[in-house]
Write a protein that holds these residues in place. Sequence first.
Motif, PDB file in Angstrom:
ATOM      1  N   VAL A 242       0.841  -1.205   0.000  1.00  0.00           N
ATOM      2  CA  VAL A 242       0.000   0.000   0.000  1.00  0.00           C
ATOM      3  C   VAL A 242       0.875   1.253   0.000  1.00  0.00           C
ATOM      4  O   VAL A 242       0.620   2.237  -0.717  1.00  0.00           O
ATOM      5  CB  VAL A 242      -0.944  -0.001   1.216  1.00  0.00           C
ATOM      6  N   LEU A 243       1.943   1.236   0.820  1.00  0.00           N
ATOM      7  CA  LEU A 243       2.842   2.380   0.865  1.00  0.00           C
ATOM      8  C   LEU A 243       3.519   2.613  -0.491  1.00  0.00           C
ATOM      9  O   LEU A 243       3.660   3.761  -0.943  1.00  0.00           O
ATOM     10  CB  LEU A 243       3.893   2.176   1.955  1.00  0.00           C
ATOM     11  N   ALA A 244       3.940   1.521  -1.105  1.00  0.00           N
ATOM     12  CA  ALA A 244       4.565   1.660  -2.432  1.00  0.00           C
ATOM     13  C   ALA A 244       3.586   2.235  -3.442  1.00  0.00           C
ATOM     14  O   ALA A 244       3.938   3.087  -4.283  1.00  0.00           O
ATOM     15  CB  ALA A 244       5.071   0.294  -2.907  1.00  0.00           C
ATOM     16  N   LEU A 245       2.304   1.799  -3.329  1.00  0.00           N
ATOM     17  CA  LEU A 245       1.295   2.316  -4.248  1.00  0.00           C
ATOM     18  C   LEU A 245       1.047   3.810  -4.025  1.00  0.00           C
ATOM     19  O   LEU A 245       0.933   4.599  -4.964  1.00  0.00           O
ATOM     20  CB  LEU A 245      -0.007   1.530  -4.071  1.00  0.00           C
ATOM     21  N   ILE A 246       1.001   4.210  -2.740  1.00  0.00           N
ATOM     22  CA  ILE A 246       0.785   5.627  -2.414  1.00  0.00           C
ATOM     23  C   ILE A 246       1.937   6.472  -2.934  1.00  0.00           C
ATOM     24  O   ILE A 246       1.721   7.541  -3.565  1.00  0.00           O
ATOM     25  CB  ILE A 246       0.613   5.801  -0.898  1.00  0.00           C
ATOM     26  N   PHE A 247       3.158   6.034  -2.687  1.00  0.00           N
ATOM     27  CA  PHE A 247       4.315   6.781  -3.178  1.00  0.00           C
ATOM     28  C   PHE A 247       4.319   6.854  -4.701  1.00  0.00           C
ATOM     29  O   PHE A 247       4.702   7.885  -5.280  1.00  0.00           O
ATOM     30  CB  PHE A 247       5.604   6.145  -2.660  1.00  0.00           C
ATOM     31  N   SER A 248       3.894   5.788  -5.357  1.00  0.00           N
ATOM     32  CA  SER A 248       3.852   5.798  -6.827  1.00  0.00           C
ATOM     33  C   SER A 248       2.841   6.823  -7.327  1.00  0.00           C
ATOM     34  O   SER A 248       3.104   7.565  -8.294  1.00  0.00           O
ATOM     35  CB  SER A 248       3.494   4.400  -7.349  1.00  0.00           C
ATOM     36  N   ILE A 249       1.679   6.861  -6.641  1.00  0.00           N
ATOM     37  CA  ILE A 249       0.655   7.820  -7.051  1.00  0.00           C
ATOM     38  C   ILE A 249       1.141   9.247  -6.841  1.00  0.00           C
ATOM     39  O   ILE A 249       0.960  10.128  -7.709  1.00  0.00           O
ATOM     40  CB  ILE A 249      -0.652   7.562  -6.278  1.00  0.00           C
ATOM     41  N   LEU A 250       1.747   9.492  -5.671  1.00  0.00           N
ATOM     42  CA  LEU A 250       2.270  10.836  -5.398  1.00  0.00           C
ATOM     43  C   LEU A 250       3.344  11.232  -6.414  1.00  0.00           C
ATOM     44  O   LEU A 250       3.377  12.381  -6.896  1.00  0.00           O
ATOM     45  CB  LEU A 250       2.829  10.905  -3.980  1.00  0.00           C
ATOM     46  N   LEU A 251       4.201  10.289  -6.749  1.00  0.00           N
ATOM     47  CA  LEU A 251       5.244  10.572  -7.725  1.00  0.00           C
ATOM     48  C   LEU A 251       4.637  10.869  -9.093  1.00  0.00           C
ATOM     49  O   LEU A 251       5.077  11.801  -9.790  1.00  0.00           O
ATOM     50  CB  LEU A 251       6.201   9.380  -7.822  1.00  0.00           C
ATOM     51  N   TYR A 252       3.598  10.114  -9.467  1.00  0.00           N
ATOM     52  CA  TYR A 252       2.939  10.348 -10.741  1.00  0.00           C
ATOM     53  C   TYR A 252       2.291  11.744 -10.775  1.00  0.00           C
ATOM     54  O   TYR A 252       2.369  12.468 -11.777  1.00  0.00           O
ATOM     55  CB  TYR A 252       1.883   9.267 -10.989  1.00  0.00           C
ATOM     56  N   ILE A 253       1.656  12.107  -9.655  1.00  0.00           N
ATOM     57  CA  ILE A 253       1.020  13.426  -9.588  1.00  0.00           C
ATOM     58  C   ILE A 253       2.055  14.531  -9.725  1.00  0.00           C
ATOM     59  O   ILE A 253       1.847  15.517 -10.463  1.00  0.00           O
ATOM     60  CB  ILE A 253       0.225  13.573  -8.278  1.00  0.00           C
ATOM     61  N   LEU A 254       3.167  14.374  -9.029  1.00  0.00           N
ATOM     62  CA  LEU A 254       4.218  15.393  -9.101  1.00  0.00           C
ATOM     63  C   LEU A 254       4.781  15.508 -10.510  1.00  0.00           C
ATOM     64  O   LEU A 254       4.960  16.617 -11.044  1.00  0.00           O
ATOM     65  CB  LEU A 254       5.327  15.066  -8.103  1.00  0.00           C
ATOM     66  N   VAL A 255       5.054  14.363 -11.128  1.00  0.00           N
ATOM     67  CA  VAL A 255       5.602  14.388 -12.485  1.00  0.00           C
ATOM     68  C   VAL A 255       4.581  14.961 -13.468  1.00  0.00           C
ATOM     69  O   VAL A 255       4.919  15.782 -14.342  1.00  0.00           O
ATOM     70  CB  VAL A 255       6.033  12.971 -12.918  1.00  0.00           C
ATOM     71  N   ALA A 256       3.307  14.529 -13.329  1.00  0.00           N
ATOM     72  CA  ALA A 256       2.269  15.036 -14.224  1.00  0.00           C
ATOM     73  C   ALA A 256       2.099  16.544 -14.073  1.00  0.00           C
ATOM     74  O   ALA A 256       1.914  17.268 -15.064  1.00  0.00           O
ATOM     75  CB  ALA A 256       0.948  14.323 -13.938  1.00  0.00           C
ATOM     76  N   GLU A 257       2.166  17.025 -12.815  1.00  0.00           N
ATOM     77  CA  GLU A 257       2.039  18.461 -12.586  1.00  0.00           C
ATOM     78  C   GLU A 257       3.190  19.228 -13.242  1.00  0.00           C
ATOM     79  O   GLU A 257       2.983  20.288 -13.845  1.00  0.00           O
ATOM     80  CB  GLU A 257       1.991  18.754 -11.090  1.00  0.00           C
ATOM     81  N   LEU A 258       4.390  18.668 -13.118  1.00  0.00           N
ATOM     82  CA  LEU A 258       5.536  19.315 -13.754  1.00  0.00           C
ATOM     83  C   LEU A 258       5.394  19.323 -15.273  1.00  0.00           C
ATOM     84  O   LEU A 258       5.705  20.323 -15.931  1.00  0.00           O
ATOM     85  CB  LEU A 258       6.826  18.592 -13.347  1.00  0.00           C
ATOM     86  N   VAL A 259       4.905  18.204 -15.834  1.00  0.00           N
ATOM     87  CA  VAL A 259       4.733  18.134 -17.284  1.00  0.00           C
ATOM     88  C   VAL A 259       3.670  19.125 -17.747  1.00  0.00           C
ATOM     89  O   VAL A 259       3.865  19.866 -18.729  1.00  0.00           O
ATOM     90  CB  VAL A 259       4.361  16.697 -17.702  1.00  0.00           C
ATOM     91  N   VAL A 260       2.534  19.150 -17.032  1.00  0.00           N
ATOM     92  CA  VAL A 260       1.457  20.063 -17.411  1.00  0.00           C
ATOM     93  C   VAL A 260       1.909  21.515 -17.275  1.00  0.00           C
ATOM     94  O   VAL A 260       1.641  22.354 -18.154  1.00  0.00           O
ATOM     95  CB  VAL A 260       0.207  19.800 -16.546  1.00  0.00           C
TER      96      VAL A 260
END
Length: 547
Positions: A28-46
């Motif tokens: 679950v922790l790995a999944l949460i960190f993955s989601i947070l990382l995706y959000i951060l990367v997506a925000e930077l890309v956008v």
Amino acid sequence: MPVMAASAFRRSAARSPRATGEDGIALVLALIFSILLYILVAELVVAGRMVRATGENDALLARMRTQMTYQLNDAEEQLLADLASAAAEGEGGAGGLGGALGGQGAGGLGAGAQGAGGEGEEAPPDPASNCDGSRDAWFQPIGKPDGDLTTYVWVEDENRKLNLLALWSPDEQFAQLFRERVVRMIDVLREDTEFDVPLGDAERIVSEIIEWGTRAGSEQMPKPLPKAVDEQRRDISGMMHLDELLLLPSVTEDLFFDKVIDGKVYLGLESTLTVWTALRVDPGNPEKIARQRAAAESRGETPGAGNAPAGGAAPAGGQGAGEAGQGGAGGAQAPTPEGLGILINVNTAPRAVLRSLSSAERVPDRVVDGIVTFRNQIDEEAMEAAAEQSGGTEATDFGDMQLGADKKLKVFETIADLDKVEEWKGFADADAKAEFQAALTTKSEVFAIHVTPLFKRSEENRIYVLRRARSIVLRVEEGDGSIVPIVPFEERIGLRVMPVDLQDDVPDLTVTYSQMDRFAQEERAWNPFLIDFYLPKSMRDQFYTGR
């Protein structure tokens, strides 16, 4: 050995629930960190894409602004060249400035060129050089390409419109006459359509306009020059800008701006009204005009016949009107309308404006329709003369994108040419004809230069970016000619379309498009000043060849 194996199994079984729980938490922790990382990367890309798109848009808008400024200057030079060509045409054409300008006279390509009889033989002057109308080089909207950006330019003469400042003329009789004209114009502007303005609403709109010009506190308001020079009428402010109409309760954007629906152009008030053509004091006041005539005659000058229209309107002659203003009663200088004033150019005025000049009881609809039809007929003599001058080949301009063959339509060189219209010639009411003619001219001096740069993001899906701007200028004929800015530059909103005199239920552009190559077809279809731009894609596609 069996005993040891059983013991190990029991120890493993005892630890499995806790180990299983720890593994689930880690997952679950790995999944949460993955989601947070995706959000951060997506925000930077956008954010990066947004910054890039913003920068590209800013650069595009800056290019558009540069092109608008450049094309405004170019259009002003074209107006001056048209004036110079007309002057050269009047002096003999081929050997004068008209030849130096590549033979482009006021009447279109080929004017001022040498005749077919041989070198040195002067061609007869083009009658269209003495007036302003559809055969002038500035009349048609054209596109000026610059890489992936095309700037479309349309020069519209303001002398085709009714000037609202006449509503506040000191000559009460003329002011009432003009009030009736504005009411008629609004009433017939969109007649027999779902956007028709009833006569009662038209009268209310005009009443609101008059009240707006005399509202409380007007003496403290900024005033246009035609009002500011009249110290005895400080209670009238008139209008500084036509957009003030949008402040009135009865004037909506639908009525003010043009509309295009189902292949038809419905002109708005912006296309039929102006405040720019009365450049000095109020039009009207017959006593003032009488003083000007007396002063001119005392100097040995003979004012042109018809320069003082019925009702006391402004003089018709450009230079004559200015000369007549020098002097007055007792030798004092009397202010005068400058140039053409509020006279209407019969070559360019929309039908609603022409219809407004007299009631249908005095001048029947068939007469007005005959005038409009005449100026939309091809001038066969002019076409033959142009063909002879060009050696039988059509003159072509490779620098800009033209709208097809150069068809020369008939024009009224002088007001007397109205007799060429059968309906007018057969009309027997001399008084009604004189009143109608007194409001007309065949020249223009105040112009609105419309520029619209357009960037195509997707031709297939018709996605584009465009900006609209215009400049209002006065073209002065004295000397070598000059351009005087009235409104130097202003960005605009709202639709503006070149008027279409004769509109069928379904516009038939097949013949027009069949005479053009694919490139010219596309450019015409993308011209925002033409009705083609606003037609449904299915309707546009049927005109293109090879589809």
